[in-house]
Design a protein around this motif. Structure first.
Motif, PDB file in Angstrom:
ATOM      1  N   ILE A 205      34.085-101.301  12.019  1.00  0.00           N
ATOM      2  CA  ILE A 205      33.953-100.579  13.289  1.00  0.00           C
ATOM      3  C   ILE A 205      32.513-100.631  13.799  1.00  0.00           C
ATOM      4  CG2 ILE A 205      34.219 -98.339  14.428  1.00  0.00           C
ATOM      5  CD1 ILE A 205      36.379 -97.707  12.329  1.00  0.00           C
ATOM      6  N   THR A 206      31.563-100.276  12.907  1.00  0.00           N
ATOM      7  CA  THR A 206      30.164-100.186  13.350  1.00  0.00           C
ATOM      8  C   THR A 206      29.341-101.420  12.981  1.00  0.00           C
ATOM      9  OG1 THR A 206      29.462 -99.129  11.293  1.00  0.00           O
ATOM     10  CG2 THR A 206      30.278 -97.690  13.052  1.00  0.00           C
ATOM     11  N   ARG A 207      29.866-102.238  12.077  1.00  0.00           N
ATOM     12  CA  ARG A 207      29.178-103.420  11.559  1.00  0.00           C
ATOM     13  C   ARG A 207      27.926-103.036  10.758  1.00  0.00           C
ATOM     14  NH1 ARG A 207      32.268-107.755  11.565  1.00  0.00           N
ATOM     15  NH2 ARG A 207      30.367-109.032  11.406  1.00  0.00           N
ATOM     16  N   ASP A 208      27.823-101.787  10.338  1.00  0.00           N
ATOM     17  CA  ASP A 208      26.706-101.348   9.508  1.00  0.00           C
ATOM     18  C   ASP A 208      27.002-101.631   8.038  1.00  0.00           C
ATOM     19  OD1 ASP A 208      25.330-100.393  11.694  1.00  0.00           O
ATOM     20  OD2 ASP A 208      26.241 -98.397  11.561  1.00  0.00           O
ATOM     21  N   ARG A 209      25.959-101.787   7.232  1.00  0.00           N
ATOM     22  CA  ARG A 209      26.114-102.018   5.801  1.00  0.00           C
ATOM     23  C   ARG A 209      26.711-100.774   5.152  1.00  0.00           C
ATOM     24  NH1 ARG A 209      23.461-105.616   2.063  1.00  0.00           N
ATOM     25  NH2 ARG A 209      24.600-105.365   0.095  1.00  0.00           N
ATOM     26  N   CYS A 210      27.731-100.979   4.314  1.00  0.00           N
ATOM     27  CA  CYS A 210      28.372 -99.853   3.635  1.00  0.00           C
ATOM     28  C   CYS A 210      27.583 -99.467   2.382  1.00  0.00           C
ATOM     29  CB  CYS A 210      29.799-100.220   3.236  1.00  0.00           C
ATOM     30  SG  CYS A 210      30.903-100.504   4.631  1.00  0.00           S
ATOM     31  N   GLU A 211      27.738 -98.241   1.986  1.00  0.00           N
ATOM     32  CA  GLU A 211      27.100 -97.768   0.758  1.00  0.00           C
ATOM     33  C   GLU A 211      27.666 -98.527  -0.429  1.00  0.00           C
ATOM     34  OE1 GLU A 211      26.479 -93.543  -1.674  1.00  0.00           O
ATOM     35  OE2 GLU A 211      27.687 -93.635   0.171  1.00  0.00           O
ATOM     36  N   ASP A 212      26.828 -98.871  -1.385  1.00  0.00           N
ATOM     37  CA  ASP A 212      27.257 -99.610  -2.574  1.00  0.00           C
ATOM     38  C   ASP A 212      28.233 -98.744  -3.374  1.00  0.00           C
ATOM     39  OD1 ASP A 212      27.456-100.719  -5.176  1.00  0.00           O
ATOM     40  OD2 ASP A 212      25.558-101.771  -4.889  1.00  0.00           O
ATOM     41  N   PRO A 213      29.529 -99.159  -3.486  1.00  0.00           N
ATOM     42  CA  PRO A 213      30.512 -98.324  -4.177  1.00  0.00           C
ATOM     43  C   PRO A 213      30.218 -98.164  -5.665  1.00  0.00           C
ATOM     44  CG  PRO A 213      31.440-100.486  -3.672  1.00  0.00           C
ATOM     45  CD  PRO A 213      30.130-100.404  -2.974  1.00  0.00           C
ATOM     46  N   VAL A 214      29.652 -99.200  -6.306  1.00  0.00           N
ATOM     47  CA  VAL A 214      29.340 -99.091  -7.736  1.00  0.00           C
ATOM     48  C   VAL A 214      28.256 -98.043  -7.960  1.00  0.00           C
ATOM     49  CG1 VAL A 214      28.399-100.331  -9.726  1.00  0.00           C
ATOM     50  CG2 VAL A 214      30.083-101.441  -8.241  1.00  0.00           C
ATOM     51  N   GLU A 215      27.192 -98.084  -7.154  1.00  0.00           N
ATOM     52  CA  GLU A 215      26.131 -97.076  -7.270  1.00  0.00           C
ATOM     53  C   GLU A 215      26.673 -95.671  -7.029  1.00  0.00           C
ATOM     54  OE1 GLU A 215      22.879 -97.928  -4.734  1.00  0.00           O
ATOM     55  OE2 GLU A 215      22.208 -99.703  -5.842  1.00  0.00           O
ATOM     56  N   LYS A 216      27.600 -95.566  -6.070  1.00  0.00           N
ATOM     57  CA  LYS A 216      28.163 -94.253  -5.754  1.00  0.00           C
ATOM     58  C   LYS A 216      28.990 -93.714  -6.916  1.00  0.00           C
ATOM     59  CE  LYS A 216      30.751 -91.816  -2.165  1.00  0.00           C
ATOM     60  NZ  LYS A 216      31.487 -91.937  -0.877  1.00  0.00           N
ATOM     61  N   VAL A 217      29.784 -94.604  -7.555  1.00  0.00           N
ATOM     62  CA  VAL A 217      30.582 -94.171  -8.708  1.00  0.00           C
ATOM     63  C   VAL A 217      29.677 -93.765  -9.861  1.00  0.00           C
ATOM     64  CG1 VAL A 217      32.220 -94.954 -10.474  1.00  0.00           C
ATOM     65  CG2 VAL A 217      32.607 -95.525  -8.069  1.00  0.00           C
ATOM     66  N   ILE A 218      28.629 -94.561 -10.113  1.00  0.00           N
ATOM     67  CA  ILE A 218      27.682 -94.236 -11.191  1.00  0.00           C
ATOM     68  C   ILE A 218      26.997 -92.903 -10.912  1.00  0.00           C
ATOM     69  CG2 ILE A 218      25.523 -94.932 -12.286  1.00  0.00           C
ATOM     70  CD1 ILE A 218      26.390 -97.843 -11.863  1.00  0.00           C
ATOM     71  N   HIS A 219      26.681 -92.645  -9.646  1.00  0.00           N
ATOM     72  CA  HIS A 219      25.982 -91.412  -9.269  1.00  0.00           C
ATOM     73  C   HIS A 219      26.901 -90.197  -9.318  1.00  0.00           C
ATOM     74  CE1 HIS A 219      23.133 -88.804  -7.260  1.00  0.00           C
ATOM     75  NE2 HIS A 219      24.054 -88.508  -6.343  1.00  0.00           N
ATOM     76  N   THR A 220      28.138 -90.339  -8.823  1.00  0.00           N
ATOM     77  CA  THR A 220      29.051 -89.189  -8.721  1.00  0.00           C
ATOM     78  C   THR A 220      30.003 -89.078  -9.900  1.00  0.00           C
ATOM     79  OG1 THR A 220      30.728 -90.461  -7.513  1.00  0.00           O
ATOM     80  CG2 THR A 220      29.010 -89.373  -6.210  1.00  0.00           C
ATOM     81  N   GLY A 221      30.286 -90.216 -10.550  1.00  0.00           N
ATOM     82  CA  GLY A 221      31.247 -90.194 -11.651  1.00  0.00           C
ATOM     83  C   GLY A 221      32.681 -90.055 -11.198  1.00  0.00           C
ATOM     84  N   LYS A 222      32.932 -90.264  -9.921  1.00  0.00           N
ATOM     85  CA  LYS A 222      34.279 -90.090  -9.373  1.00  0.00           C
ATOM     86  C   LYS A 222      34.863 -91.421  -8.895  1.00  0.00           C
ATOM     87  CE  LYS A 222      33.440 -85.365  -7.760  1.00  0.00           C
ATOM     88  NZ  LYS A 222      33.443 -84.462  -6.567  1.00  0.00           N
ATOM     89  N   ILE A 223      36.198 -91.431  -8.832  1.00  0.00           N
ATOM     90  CA  ILE A 223      36.895 -92.589  -8.257  1.00  0.00           C
ATOM     91  C   ILE A 223      36.735 -92.530  -6.740  1.00  0.00           C
ATOM     92  CG2 ILE A 223      39.146 -93.698  -7.916  1.00  0.00           C
ATOM     93  CD1 ILE A 223      40.023 -92.513 -10.578  1.00  0.00           C
ATOM     94  N   ILE A 224      36.418 -93.641  -6.133  1.00  0.00           N
ATOM     95  CA  ILE A 224      36.298 -93.676  -4.674  1.00  0.00           C
ATOM     96  C   ILE A 224      37.196 -94.778  -4.126  1.00  0.00           C
ATOM     97  CG2 ILE A 224      33.933 -92.815  -4.702  1.00  0.00           C
ATOM     98  CD1 ILE A 224      33.040 -95.687  -4.021  1.00  0.00           C
ATOM     99  N   GLY A 225      37.621 -94.625  -2.859  1.00  0.00           N
ATOM    100  CA  GLY A 225      38.490 -95.611  -2.221  1.00  0.00           C
ATOM    101  C   GLY A 225      37.763 -96.356  -1.115  1.00  0.00           C
ATOM    102  N   LEU A 226      38.160 -97.591  -0.914  1.00  0.00           N
ATOM    103  CA  LEU A 226      37.635 -98.386   0.199  1.00  0.00           C
ATOM    104  C   LEU A 226      38.734 -98.521   1.235  1.00  0.00           C
ATOM    105  CD1 LEU A 226      35.883-101.249  -1.799  1.00  0.00           C
ATOM    106  CD2 LEU A 226      34.843 -99.201  -0.843  1.00  0.00           C
ATOM    107  N   ALA A 227      38.526 -98.040   2.450  1.00  0.00           N
ATOM    108  CA  ALA A 227      39.546 -98.116   3.500  1.00  0.00           C
ATOM    109  C   ALA A 227      39.638 -99.537   4.035  1.00  0.00           C
ATOM    110  CB  ALA A 227      39.200 -97.151   4.645  1.00  0.00           C
ATOM    111  N   ASN A 228      40.765 -99.842   4.725  1.00  0.00           N
ATOM    112  CA  ASN A 228      40.956-101.212   5.216  1.00  0.00           C
ATOM    113  C   ASN A 228      40.154-101.500   6.487  1.00  0.00           C
ATOM    114  OD1 ASN A 228      42.375 -99.714   7.021  1.00  0.00           O
ATOM    115  ND2 ASN A 228      44.350-100.700   6.691  1.00  0.00           N
ATOM    116  N   HIS A 229      39.179-100.632   6.785  1.00  0.00           N
ATOM    117  CA  HIS A 229      38.248-100.958   7.860  1.00  0.00           C
ATOM    118  C   HIS A 229      36.921-101.450   7.276  1.00  0.00           C
ATOM    119  CE1 HIS A 229      37.398 -96.784   6.772  1.00  0.00           C
ATOM    120  NE2 HIS A 229      36.161 -96.976   7.185  1.00  0.00           N
TER     121      HIS A 229
END
Length: 668
Positions: A205-229
């Motif tokens: 939608i915005t063409r902006d760089r997304c947050e690194d999902p691996v870093e986010k999981v390591i930081h939060t310890g939670k499962i995260i989802g990637l939407a189809n956008h």
């Protein structure tokens, strides 16, 4: 656990999952789901969004706050197939989103992925626990750990979706073949690199760089989802839409030892969704355009036919007066020109009706041989005037009565015969009609042939004959006029009658136009011949009629008053529906001629008011509709309003007389 307030959806999900051996715990609402999870946490939750007590978003929000349930993967299931709903689902901690209606294979695939991840987490925790075992058992633990890691590696490599695993620092360890194909990075190239160096994700939608999902999981310890956008940019710059999730691998102490990212290429799915949206938009636009065309057609029909009514009406009245031979010759020229103009107007309106899909065929009983005879009689005098021989041959086994649309069949035959007379200067014109097939349900396929010895058609022009606005000679000095719509309209009408049309022709040798159509044959028993209009007038119709005429156009008023006056009929004139109804309440009339489009109160409403009054009085006066509209459905609209018959403008004197005398005869 499956949570859905719809019993049918709940049962379907239970059946799908049970068929694969999964133990399924159902919950038909948010409250029950929360209580059930508090009693025993499931391995995975399939959660509906729209529920009457607590919606899925709130259920997810509460579960993520509780220690015993915050790590449970949640897959949202909903009929809300829009970006906003999906984004909100992933923001709340959902790992996936399945749109209703769902496919069993899709549900099983998604569940399998997340249970595999859960299994891998458990296996990893067991491995780490084994590493803390007694020193005496270290060798056994190391061997077991190696085997488990190999098993983990094989599992990751065999998963159908793209899979990337990293260590607890975010460095890539495993890239399966699917991920390699999507990323353009081999296992050797990616191994040891940080996830963000290999995988580039941006927002569609915005063409902006997304947050690194691996870093986010390591930081939060939670499962995260990637939407189809979310868009994945491969090594060569190729962009693919992806959707799925990233999950932590933890040891027995809850410490993160690595991250697994599972993703699926949904580019084709997104493309199809966009095509559906585009198709819906185009359909809506086309429907709006057709509605506008239909309304324009109706308005043009009214605006053109109203002045034509006065024009042709006055011509007919003039022809009924005493004229000199010279004047009568002038009137013949005017009539011929006006008939040609009316035909052109009708052709344009017919073509527009066909183009917007408003052309419909009637199904009425008609006398076939009489219909053919009527068409031939229209052109007989013109043919004789040019010295042409015109003959008609109808095969003996052709039934005499059919159910179909005689007006449109007459229109096709008239177009072909009119062209034959126009383009033939000497010789003959033959009309041949035969039956080529008898089908079930009394259906009969007929073939018509109109053969002439005229100027013929060049070979390079034949393919263009049945195209709209197409003519053999398009030059400014062409000898023969015409709009170029007649054959195009005929072709469409023939196709509506389940037939086809074609031509065989040679330049300077003549043409043979043929068409087929399918009609329903019917046996009509006629013990006595129907009386002709002439006999009705002479013997059965009283001449002193009292007519209530509701018409707001001054010229149309004059025409109808003049025509009625020549029969000795008394006309009471009203200029709108309200005046007509008031006059009808006070006086008795033999017949009412009702224009449909009038100010104050239109003809439809005035007719309904008259019929309501008649139900109280237990009487019925014939009402003949008169309108400048000539679209499919206008006749039905008049009949529905309570009118008995229907005349279109411009009014033909003979048709007007016949309609009045037909209904006043019925009244006697």
């Amino acid at each position: 656990m499956v949570v859905d307030d719809n019993p049918a959806n709940l049962k379907l999900l239970i059946d799908i999952l049970s068929s694969e051996g999964y133990k399924v715990r159902p919950a038909n609402g948010g409250d029950l789901a929360l209580l059930s999870v508090a009693a025993k946490a499931p391995d995975l939750i399939l959660l509906d969004i729209k529920m009457p007590d607590i919606d899925g978003y709130e259920v997810c929000r509460r579960l993520k706050k509780e220690k015993h349930s915050c790590e449970i993967p949640i897959i949202f299931i909903s009929a809300l197939d829009d970006v906003e709903a999906k984004v909100k689902s992933f923001d709340l901690g959902g790992v996936d989103y399945i749109s209703k209606p769902f496919q069993p294979k899709e549900v099983l695939a998604r569940v399998k992925n997340y249970l595999q991840i859960k299994k891998l987490q458990i296996q990893s925790e067991k491995i780490n626990a084994m590493l803390m075992a007694e020193i005496s058992e270290r060798k056994l633990v190391e061997e077991s750990l190696f085997k488990e890691k190999e098993r983990l590696k094989i599992t990751l490599l065999s998963v159908g979706d793209g899979v990337i695993s990293t260590d607890n620092k975010g460095k890539i360890e495993i890239v399966n073949e699917v991920a390699q194909a999507l990323l353009g990075w081999s296992q050797d190239e990616a191994s040891g690199k940080y996830f963000g160096e290999v995988v580039h994700l941006i927002s569609a939608i915005t063409r902006d760089r997304c947050e690194d999902p691996v870093e986010k999981v390591i930081h939060t310890g939670k499962i995260i989802g990637l939407a189809n956008h979310t868009i994945l940019i491969a090594k060569d710059g190729t962009e693919r839409h992806i959707a799925d999730s990233a999950a932590p691998i933890k040891d027995e102490n809850g410490d993160i030892t690595g991250v697994i990212l599972v993703f699926r290429d949904v580019t084709e799915e997104i493309r199809k969704q966009e095509e559906v949206i585009k198709s819906k938009e185009e359909t809506a636009f086309a429907n709006a355009a057709n509605t506008a065309k239909s309304q324009f057609l109706a308005n043009m029909s009214h605006e053109i036919r109203t002045p034509m009514n006065g024009f042709l009406g006055m011509i007919q009245i003039m022809e009924m007066t005493e004229l000199t031979q010279e004047q009568r010759g002038y009137m013949n020229i005017v009539r011929t020109s006006s008939d040609a103009l009316l035909k052109l107007i009708n052709d344009i309106l017919d073509y527009t009706k066909i183009e917007i899909g408003k052309m419909k065929l009637e199904k009425i009983v008609f006398n076939f041989s009489k219909m053919v005879s009527d068409v031939v009689s229209l052109f007989k005098s013109s043919a004789i005037g040019k010295g042409l021989i015109m003959e008609v041959s109808i095969q003996k086994d052709v039934p005499d009565h059919f159910i179909g649309d005689p007006f449109r069949l007459r229109q096709i035959l008239s177009n072909l015969m009119g062209n034959a007379v126009k383009f033939t200067n000497k010789g003959r014109i033959d009309i041949l009609i035969r039956m080529v097939e008898v089908r079930s349900n009394n259906e009969v396929k007929l073939e018509f042939a109109v053969k002439d010895t005229g100027i013929g058609i060049p070979d390079d022009k034949i393919d263009d004959l049945f195209k709209s606005f197409s003519q053999v000679d398009n030059s400014n000095i062409r000898k023969y006029g015409g709009s170029g719509l007649g054959l195009a309209i005929s072709k469409n009408l023939v196709e509506l009658m389940a037939g086809e049309i074609w031509v065989d022709s040679k330049k300077d040798e003549g043409s043979n136009f043929c068409f087929t159509c399918v009609l329903e044959s019917i046996h009509v028993k006629q013990d006595f011949p129907e009386p002709s209009v002439k006999k009705m007038i002479e013997g059965q119709v009283k001449n002193e009629l009292k007519i209530l005429l509701a018409e707001d156009d001054p010229v149309s008023q004059m025409v109808l008053e003049q025509l009625s006056g020549r029969k000795g009929w008394q006309v009471i004139l009203c200029e709108n529906g309200t005046e007509a109804f008031d006059r009808y309440r006070k006086e008795n009339f033999d017949i009412v001629i009702m224009d449909c489009q009038m100010p104050v109160l239109d003809g439809y409403k005035a007719t309904r008011a008259i019929r309501q009054l008649e139900r109280q009085r237990e009487t019925h006066t014939p009402i003949i509709a008169m309108t400048a509209y000539a679209l499919q459905g206008d006749r039905e609209k008049c009949i529905e309003a309570g009118m008995d018959d229907y005349l279109t403008k411009p009014i033909n004197a003979h048709e007007f007389y016949a309609a009045v005398e037909r209904w006043t005869k019925k009244k006697i």
